[in-house]
Design a protein around this motif. Structure first.
Motif, short mmCIF file in Angstrom:
data_model
loop_
_atom_site.label_atom_id
_atom_site.label_comp_id
_atom_site.label_asym_id
_atom_site.label_seq_id
_atom_site.Cartn_x
_atom_site.Cartn_y
_atom_site.Cartn_z
N ASN A 278 34.20 42.00 57.79
CA ASN A 278 33.21 42.33 59.09
C ASN A 278 31.90 41.94 59.48
O ASN A 278 30.96 42.35 60.36
N LYS A 279 30.93 41.19 58.88
CA LYS A 279 30.50 40.42 59.21
C LYS A 279 30.21 38.75 58.17
O LYS A 279 30.65 38.60 57.80
N LEU A 280 29.49 38.04 59.37
CA LEU A 280 29.87 36.30 59.26
C LEU A 280 29.70 35.35 57.93
O LEU A 280 30.54 34.88 57.49
N ASN A 281 28.52 36.07 57.08
CA ASN A 281 28.28 35.94 56.08
C ASN A 281 29.01 36.44 54.54
O ASN A 281 29.50 35.53 53.75
N VAL A 282 29.56 37.53 54.98
CA VAL A 282 30.74 38.31 53.95
C VAL A 282 32.16 37.62 54.31
O VAL A 282 32.66 37.49 53.31
N CYS A 283 32.04 37.18 55.82
CA CYS A 283 34.12 36.61 55.75
C CYS A 283 33.63 34.94 54.75
O CYS A 283 34.36 34.51 53.61
N TYR A 284 33.08 34.42 54.28
CA TYR A 284 33.00 33.71 54.04
C TYR A 284 33.28 33.22 52.20
O TYR A 284 33.63 32.86 51.54
N VAL A 285 32.20 34.85 51.72
CA VAL A 285 32.32 34.71 50.51
C VAL A 285 34.39 35.24 50.04
O VAL A 285 35.08 34.61 49.18
N TYR A 286 35.10 36.24 50.96
CA TYR A 286 36.13 36.60 50.49
C TYR A 286 37.20 35.19 50.98
O TYR A 286 38.16 34.97 51.39
N LEU A 287 36.79 33.93 51.81
CA LEU A 287 37.65 33.17 52.82
C LEU A 287 38.53 31.98 51.28
O LEU A 287 39.37 31.87 51.85
N HIS A 288 37.63 31.55 50.30
CA HIS A 288 37.93 31.25 49.85
C HIS A 288 39.65 32.16 48.67
O HIS A 288 40.69 31.40 48.46
N ALA A 289 39.53 33.64 48.65
CA ALA A 289 40.45 34.60 47.72
C ALA A 289 41.74 33.67 49.08
O ALA A 289 43.11 33.92 48.68
N VAL A 290 40.84 33.80 50.72
CA VAL A 290 42.18 34.05 51.13
C VAL A 290 43.53 32.57 50.80
O VAL A 290 44.24 32.62 51.16
N ARG A 291 41.66 31.84 50.89
CA ARG A 291 42.59 29.98 51.00
C ARG A 291 43.24 29.99 49.11
O ARG A 291 45.00 29.13 49.31
N SER A 292 43.29 30.64 48.20
CA SER A 292 43.72 30.95 46.96
C SER A 292 45.08 31.87 46.85
O SER A 292 46.21 30.91 46.82
N LEU A 293 45.33 32.38 47.74
CA LEU A 293 45.96 33.73 47.89
C LEU A 293 47.15 33.25 49.15
O LEU A 293 48.66 32.94 48.70
N THR A 294 47.05 31.87 50.09
CA THR A 294 47.68 31.43 50.95
C THR A 294 48.71 30.20 49.81
O THR A 294 49.89 29.70 49.71
N LYS A 295 47.71 29.03 49.28
CA LYS A 295 48.19 28.42 48.02
C LYS A 295 49.88 29.13 47.22
O LYS A 295 50.69 28.34 47.18
N GLN A 296 48.91 29.85 46.30
CA GLN A 296 49.87 30.48 45.48
C GLN A 296 51.54 31.03 46.35
O GLN A 296 52.25 31.71 45.57
N MET A 297 51.36 31.78 47.26
CA MET A 297 52.33 32.22 47.65
C MET A 297 53.23 30.98 48.73
O MET A 297 54.20 31.00 48.60
N LYS A 298 52.39 30.24 48.71
CA LYS A 298 53.35 28.85 49.11
C LYS A 298 54.12 27.45 47.79
O LYS A 298 55.06 27.51 47.98
N SER A 299 53.50 28.05 46.51
CA SER A 299 54.14 27.39 45.70
C SER A 299 54.85 28.51 44.94
O SER A 299 55.84 28.07 44.21
N SER A 300 55.06 29.63 45.33
CA SER A 300 55.83 30.88 44.60
C SER A 300 57.01 30.64 45.13
O SER A 300 57.90 31.21 45.36
N GLY A 301 57.48 29.77 46.95
CA GLY A 301 58.41 30.23 47.26
C GLY A 301 58.00 31.64 48.74
O GLY A 301 59.27 31.53 49.08
N VAL A 302 57.30 31.90 48.19
CA VAL A 302 57.08 32.87 49.76
C VAL A 302 57.50 32.62 50.81
O VAL A 302 56.65 32.15 51.10
N ILE A 303 58.42 33.35 51.59
CA ILE A 303 57.98 32.68 53.35
C ILE A 303 57.63 33.60 53.80
O ILE A 303 57.52 35.30 54.17
N PRO A 304 55.95 32.93 54.28
CA PRO A 304 54.87 34.68 55.69
C PRO A 304 56.13 34.79 56.36
O PRO A 304 56.78 33.99 57.05
N ASP A 305 55.52 36.12 56.90
CA ASP A 305 55.88 35.84 58.71
C ASP A 305 55.36 36.17 59.13
O ASP A 305 53.82 35.15 59.20
N THR A 306 54.74 36.91 60.62
CA THR A 306 54.13 36.42 61.82
C THR A 306 52.65 37.14 61.04
O THR A 306 51.78 36.86 61.59
N TYR A 307 53.07 38.40 60.51
CA TYR A 307 52.03 39.42 60.67
C TYR A 307 50.98 38.47 59.24
O TYR A 307 49.79 38.59 59.50
#
Length: 380
Positions: free
Chosen positions: A196-225
């Motif tokens: 909801n705020k720009l300074n808070v976004c950077y705090v959770y962006l690291h978690a988004v990056r980690s989830l994205t990498k783990q999703m790819k390494s697990s072989g899960v194919i993401p959908d458009t959503y």
């Protein structure tokens, strides 16, 4: 001797006479029918109705279901009994009673059924207790059960970290219980709610990056959503190059960009200052027949107006009104003020009149306010 003998015989006859009952009494007693039932017992006092405890309907239903669960009941029997309950309290009582029976232990299906009952009945304390038991290893792991737990935890602020504890437990499990697409969708959606705020976004962006990498390494194919959520996270943090990279990877996963995809990119690029590139995505979206959101329209209009690209800004305003969307006062004021600064005050007045006719949301009060602003800018 004879006198003494007679005396002894007389005494013995007297003793025998004392021991015999009177003839009349013994015969009367012998003729009486001896029956214990004929002896009347003292009348028993009926207990007061107020002292009689009646069973509640919940207790009656519980006893009925306990009787239906015959000895040697199995997991499907317990699951069927739990699913048949409309009262979560009764379901919880049955769940606890069956767990105490010898030779029986709840499996993941029973915990899953009880979790859904507790959540549907808003018994959050029950649900939290069940989560603690599952995480502690009370039953075998199951993807549907763990996804239900993650969904419940993501919906409550104080259980947000608990959701990632469950996710990490899934990562350490075997292949049958590893996170699937629904797991990553729930976690990413929960993270984006905190952007909801720009300074808070950077705090959770690291978690988004980690989830994205783990999703790819697990072989899960993401959908458009899921890909749209990743693009939105990068665009919110103005990491537009990362957002564009994910956008270019969408065909690799068999996903097609939609209006949300183009909208997130357009807003992120305009907020980053790359207005020309954002305008290009807007035009590509419109060429495919997609309609942007109201916020996407307004960010693009204000960005074009601030760069003195007023003709394009006015064109986007008319396109927005044509799609039954209304700009806010800030958007109107930005375009009109920039027109006045360019010496196009009369054109600003004409546009304001035209926009008032096409925008039913503007209202007379907002129209007067904008008119005063235009007159003030023209005088200046």
């Amino acid at each position: 001797m004879s006198a003494t003998l007679r005396r002894i015989i007389l005494l013995s006859s007297v003793k025998r006479a004392w021991n015999l009952p009177p003839p009349c009494l013994s015969s009367a007693v012998s003729r009486l029918p001896i029956s214990f039932s004929s002896i009347s017992s003292p009348p028993q006092s009926n207990p007061s109705p107020s002292r009689i405890r009646t069973r509640t309907p919940l207790e009656t239903q519980f006893e009925t279901w306990v009787q239906n669960l015959k000895p040697g009941f199995t997991h499907p029997d317990v699951v069927a009994a739990l699913r048949a309950q409309s009262d979560p309290d009764l379901a919880y009582d049955i769940f606890r009673w069956t767990a105490q029976q010898r030779g029986y232990k709840h499996n993941h299906e029973a915990y899953h059924s009880m979790m859904k009952q507790a959540i549907a009945g808003k018994r959050n304390k029950f649900a939290e207790t069940l989560i603690d038991e599952v995480v502690a290893g009370a039953c075998e792991m199951s993807v549907p059960l763990f996804n239900t737990i993650i969904r419940f935890c993501c919906g409550r602020k104080f259980l947000f970290n608990r959701a990632f504890d469950v996710y990490n437990k899934m990562l350490r499990s075997d292949n049958d219980s590893r996170p699937d697409l629904e797991t990553y969708t729930l976690l990413l959606s929960s993270l984006l709610k905190r952007f909801n705020k720009l300074n808070v976004c950077y705090v959770y962006l690291h978690a988004v990056r980690s989830l994205t990498k783990q999703m790819k390494s697990s072989g899960v194919i993401p959908d458009t959503y899921v890909l749209n959520m990743i693009i939105k996270a990068y665009a919110k943090c103005l990491e537009v190059d990362e957002a564009l990279r994910v956008f270019r990877e969408m065909p690799l996963y068999g996903s097609e960009p939609n209006a949300y995809t183009y909208g997130y990119l357009t807003k992120g690029l305009c907020e980053k200052g790359r207005v020309e590139q954002g305008l290009g995505f807007y035009k590509e979206m419109r060429s495919k027949g997609m309609v942007p959101s109201g916020s996407c329209y307004m960010v693009l209009i204000c960005s074009l107006a601030m760069e003195r690209r007023l003709d394009e800004a006015v064109e986007v305003v008319f396109d927005m009104l044509a799609n039954s969307l209304s700009p806010d006062m800030l958007t109107y004021n930005t375009v009109l003020a920039e027109l006045c600064r360019e010496g196009r005050g009369n054109e600003a007045l004409e546009l304001l009149e035209e926009w008032k006719k096409r925008d039913p949301v503007m209202g007379e009060r907002n129209y007067r306010t904008l008119m005063d602003e235009v007159y003030f800018m023209n005088k200046g």
